[in-house]
Write a protein that holds these residues in place. Structure first.
Motif, short mmCIF file in Angstrom:
data_model
loop_
_atom_site.label_atom_id
_atom_site.label_comp_id
_atom_site.label_asym_id
_atom_site.label_seq_id
_atom_site.Cartn_x
_atom_site.Cartn_y
_atom_site.Cartn_z
N VAL A 215 47.12 20.55 62.55
CA VAL A 215 47.60 20.96 61.44
C VAL A 215 48.79 21.99 61.68
CG1 VAL A 215 46.04 22.66 60.96
CG2 VAL A 215 47.67 21.69 58.82
N ASN A 216 50.05 21.91 60.86
CA ASN A 216 50.83 22.91 61.15
C ASN A 216 50.65 23.83 59.97
OD1 ASN A 216 52.29 21.82 63.38
ND2 ASN A 216 53.40 20.35 62.09
N VAL A 217 51.06 25.02 60.45
CA VAL A 217 50.86 26.07 59.23
C VAL A 217 52.26 26.50 58.95
CG1 VAL A 217 49.72 28.37 58.47
CG2 VAL A 217 48.69 27.01 59.95
N LEU A 218 52.62 26.39 57.80
CA LEU A 218 54.01 26.78 57.24
C LEU A 218 54.05 27.91 56.16
CD1 LEU A 218 55.10 23.16 56.28
CD2 LEU A 218 55.35 24.17 58.52
N VAL A 219 55.07 28.74 56.38
CA VAL A 219 55.27 29.90 55.55
C VAL A 219 56.61 29.65 54.95
CG1 VAL A 219 54.76 32.38 55.09
CG2 VAL A 219 53.56 31.54 57.02
N ASP A 220 56.56 29.74 53.85
CA ASP A 220 57.93 29.64 52.90
C ASP A 220 58.63 31.20 53.07
OD1 ASP A 220 59.85 29.95 50.64
OD2 ASP A 220 59.55 27.69 50.90
N GLY A 221 59.99 31.38 53.41
CA GLY A 221 60.63 32.35 53.54
C GLY A 221 60.95 33.06 52.31
N THR A 222 61.16 32.28 51.34
CA THR A 222 61.60 32.89 49.88
C THR A 222 60.27 33.11 49.02
OG1 THR A 222 63.37 31.43 50.19
CG2 THR A 222 62.90 32.24 47.73
N PHE B 90 61.48 37.84 57.64
CA PHE B 90 62.03 37.06 56.87
C PHE B 90 63.36 37.59 56.73
CE2 PHE B 90 57.89 34.97 55.26
CZ PHE B 90 58.16 33.69 56.15
N ILE B 91 63.60 38.85 56.32
CA ILE B 91 64.94 39.35 56.25
C ILE B 91 65.42 39.38 57.55
CG2 ILE B 91 65.95 41.48 55.77
CD1 ILE B 91 63.84 42.32 53.59
N ALA B 92 64.78 39.89 58.70
CA ALA B 92 65.50 39.88 59.84
C ALA B 92 65.97 38.54 60.47
CB ALA B 92 64.67 40.47 61.06
N MET B 93 65.41 37.54 59.70
CA MET B 93 65.81 36.04 60.05
C MET B 93 66.84 35.39 59.30
SD MET B 93 64.50 35.51 63.08
CE MET B 93 64.35 33.90 63.55
N GLY B 94 67.29 36.21 58.15
CA GLY B 94 68.39 35.47 57.25
C GLY B 94 67.72 34.99 55.99
N PHE B 95 66.48 35.23 55.82
CA PHE B 95 66.10 34.84 54.41
C PHE B 95 65.93 35.76 53.49
CE2 PHE B 95 63.73 31.89 57.75
CZ PHE B 95 64.01 30.85 57.30
N GLU B 96 65.73 35.36 52.35
CA GLU B 96 65.78 36.41 51.02
C GLU B 96 64.47 36.25 50.34
OE1 GLU B 96 69.13 35.72 48.48
OE2 GLU B 96 70.79 35.75 50.34
N PRO B 97 63.34 37.08 51.18
CA PRO B 97 61.96 36.96 50.24
C PRO B 97 61.92 37.48 48.98
CG PRO B 97 62.15 38.50 51.88
CD PRO B 97 63.26 37.78 51.96
N GLU B 98 61.32 36.62 48.18
CA GLU B 98 60.92 36.99 46.70
C GLU B 98 59.67 37.48 46.31
OE1 GLU B 98 62.40 33.76 44.39
OE2 GLU B 98 64.44 34.00 44.88
N PHE B 99 59.03 37.92 47.39
CA PHE B 99 57.53 38.15 47.02
C PHE B 99 57.24 39.47 47.53
CE2 PHE B 99 58.13 36.31 51.35
CZ PHE B 99 57.48 37.12 52.20
#
Length: 116
Positions: free
Chosen positions: A68-75, A107-116
């Motif tokens: 299984v791959n574990v995914l984490v959404d950046g937003t 996530f911010i350092a990698m260019g995402f805009e987290p909303e959590f």
């Protein structure tokens, strides 16, 4: 006939055992920390998630596993499992995970805009 049936039953049991062990190892390998389960989440031992060593996806990060791959959404911070290209949402990042593993900063350092 009974030898063939026993042989295939043994293969099925072995394949199931290998699948279960692989699944357990993939999931437990993602978070190697223990302790600090109640606010303020102190007393944690082990290594926090190294976000920069994970694969970057268009939506966040992925820890590739054997089964299984574990995914984490950046937003949204949603944790999902990907099995045979099928994504299953599990739950959002816990407050402990946000404090201990610091995903928002990664996530911010990698260019995402987290909303959590």
């Amino acid at each position: 006939m009974t030898y063939a049936l026993s042989f295939f039953a043994l293969i099925g049991v072995a394949a199931t055992a290998i699948l279960v062990v692989g699944l357990y190892r993939d999931i437990s390998d993602f978070d190697r920390t223990r302790g600090g389960y109640e606010a303020p989440f102190t007393g944690v031992t082990g290594e926090p998630v190294d976000w920069y060593s994970l694969d970057r996806t268009p939506t966040g990060f992925a820890k590739r596993g054997h089964v299984v791959n574990v995914l984490v959404d950046g937003t949204t911070g949603m944790i999902s499992f990907e099995i045979f290209k099928h994504k299953i949402d599990i739950r959002p990042l816990s407050e402990r995970a946000k404090v201990v593993h610091k995903p928002r900063e990664a996530f911010i350092a990698m260019g995402f805009e987290p909303e959590f």
